[in-house]
Design an enzyme around this catalytic site. Structure first.
Site, PDB file in Angstrom:
ATOM      1  N   GLY A 118      -7.947 -12.166  -1.071  1.00 31.08           N
ATOM      2  CA  GLY A 118      -9.227 -12.106  -1.302  1.00 31.08           C
ATOM      3  C   GLY A 118      -9.969 -13.422  -1.247  1.00 31.08           C
ATOM      4  O   GLY A 118      -9.665 -14.480  -0.706  1.00 31.08           O
TER       5      GLY A 118
ATOM      6  N   GLY B 248     -19.363 -21.970  15.599  1.00 35.32           N
ATOM      7  CA  GLY B 248     -20.823 -21.851  15.233  1.00 35.32           C
ATOM      8  C   GLY B 248     -21.381 -20.594  16.016  1.00 35.32           C
ATOM      9  O   GLY B 248     -22.059 -19.781  15.192  1.00 35.32           O
TER      10      GLY B 248
ATOM     11  N   GLY C  60     -12.425 -15.879   9.704  1.00 32.32           N
ATOM     12  CA  GLY C  60     -13.292 -16.909   8.633  1.00 32.32           C
ATOM     13  C   GLY C  60     -14.769 -16.851   9.120  1.00 32.32           C
ATOM     14  O   GLY C  60     -15.622 -17.166   8.082  1.00 32.32           O
ATOM     15  N   ASP C  61     -14.909 -16.971  10.123  1.00 29.06           N
ATOM     16  CA  ASP C  61     -16.410 -17.076  10.854  1.00 29.06           C
ATOM     17  C   ASP C  61     -17.288 -15.731  10.514  1.00 29.06           C
ATOM     18  O   ASP C  61     -18.499 -15.963  10.056  1.00 29.06           O
ATOM     19  CB  ASP C  61     -16.282 -17.267  12.221  1.00 29.06           C
TER      20      ASP C  61
END
Ligand code: RIB
Length: 304
Positions: free
Chosen positions: A216, A39, A242-243
Site C-alpha cells: 500500500g 512524464g 508508479g506513474d
C-alpha cells in the site's frame, strides 16, 4: 489543470522467463514497442483520470516519436508543446519476467535537451493548477520549474524517480514528494518509514507520499499520517504502476479531492495497471477504477 513537464520514451519491452544475470544470455518470449517515459505516462494517467492536462517535453525527428506519442494522441492530449529536437527520441529497454518483476535501462536521448525555457512555459500554463515533475529530464529544467512555481504560488508534485544525487535538493522545493520505498529510504537515510515521514513532513512543511507496492501507501502531511492498503492482485507487469499512481493522485487533488481520496483512487488505479503489459496501455480509465473501488469497499471513501 494538470501540467506535466517530463520525459517521453519508446519502451522496448522484452518478456523473459527470468531476468538475465550478469554475463548471461536469455531468450525473450516477445518484443513489443510501447509509448513510455515517466512524464508521458503520468500525463496520460491524469488524462484517463479525467483531468484537463498539458504536457511539455521533447522527442527526436525520428520514427520512434510516433510510437512514443501514439497513446497520448489517441487520448486527446495536445502534443504541440512537445519540442522536436536534434537527438533521438528517448528509449527504455525493459525486461519483464514471469513474476512481473522488471529491470529497465533508459537512454536519455531528446529528454536531455528539455531546458529552462520549457520549464518557464510549463509553469505559466500551470497557474491555478498543479505542476507535476519527475527526474528523467535535466536537473536544470526541473529545478527551474520548481523554483518558478514556488515564486508564483503554484502547487507542485515531484516524483523523485529515477532517484539520484540531486533528488534531495529538488525535493526541498516541492509541495508534495512521491517516492517508492527504496527512493524514500535513500532520501531519508534509511530510517523507519512512518516516524521519519512525519518528522520530515513537519520539518519541511510538505506532504510525503511513499508507495510500497503490495503493502500500500503511507502519507504524511504536517497535519496527519495515514496508510491506505493496496488491493490484492497477481501482477503481470508493474512497469508504469508508479506513474499511474502519480497521475491519478494529481488528478484527484486537482478536482478537489482530499489526500485520502487521492491516495485511495491512485493506489487502486496503480494496482489495475499491473494487470496488463506496457506502461501506457495498462493505465485504466476512471470509471474502471471507481468500479473496482465500489466492488471492494462500497466506495467508502466517498470518491466521486
Ligand atoms: O516508470 C516507467 C517508465 O520508466 C517506462 O515507461 C520507461 O520509459 C522508463 O522511463
Amino acid at each position: 489543470m494538470i501540467v506535466v513537464l517530463g520525459s517521453v520514451n519508446i519502451d522496448i519491452c522484452l518478456e523473459v522467463e527470468s531476468l538475465p544475470l550478469a554475463g548471461e544470455t536469455v531468450h525473450a518470449r516477445s518484443r513489443r514497442y510501447f509509448g513510455g517515459g515517466k512524464g508521458a505516462n503520468q500525463v496520460l494517467a491524469a488524462k484517463r483520470a479525467g483531468a484537463e492536462v498539458a504536457f511539455f517535453g521533447a522527442v527526436g525527428p525520428d520514427r520512434y516519436a510516433e510510437t512514443a506519442l501514439r497513446e497520448l494522441v489517441e487520448a486527446g492530449i495536445p502534443i504541440s508543446e512537445i519540442a522536436v529536437v536534434e537527438e533521438e527520441t528517448g528509449s527504455a529497454n525493459i525486461y519483464v519476467d514471469s513474476r512481473g518483476e522488471n529491470c529497465i535501462v533508459v537512454v536519455e536521448g531528446a529528454n536531455g535537451l528539455v531546458g529552462a525555457d520549457a520549464a518557464a512555459t510549463a509553469v505559466q500554463r500551470a497557474k491555478g493548477g498543479l505542476l507535476v515533475l519527475q527526474q528523467e529530464i535535466p536537473f536544470a529544467a526541473t529545478h527551474r520549474a520548481l523554483e518558478l512555481a514556488r515564486t508564483c504560488g503554484i502547487r507542485t508534485i515531484l516524483n523523485v524517480s529515477p532517484f539520484d544525487e540531486t533528488s534531495a535538493e529538488l525535493s526541498r522545493l516541492a509541495d508534495i514528494v512521491i517516492a517508492n520505498q527504496h527512493e524514500w529510504s535513500q532520501l531519508s537515510g534509511g530510517v523507519d518509514a512512518s516516524t521519519a515521514m512525519q518528522a520530515w513532513s513537519r520539518r519541511h512543511n510538505q506532504t510525503i507520499v511513499v508507495t510500497k507496492g503490495a503493502d500500500g501507501v503511507g502519507v504524511a502531511s504536517p497535519l496527519e499520517y495515514f496508510e491506505v492498503a493496496a488491493p490484492t492482485i497477481q501482477p503481470r507487469d508493474t512497469v508504469g504502476a508508479g506513474d499511474t499512481f502519480c497521475g491519478y493522485f494529481a488528478a484527484e487533488l486537482d478536482r478537489g479531492g482530499s489526500l485520502l481520496e487521492a491516495t485511495t483512487i491512485a493506489v487502486t488505479a496503480a494496482s489495475i495497471a499491473c494487470l496488463k503489459a506496457g506502461a501506457q496501455s495498462s493505465i485504466p480509465l476512471r470509471h474502471e477504477v471507481l468500479g473496482v473501488l465500489e466492488q471492494h469497499h462500497g466506495n467508502e471513501c466517498g470518491t466521486r
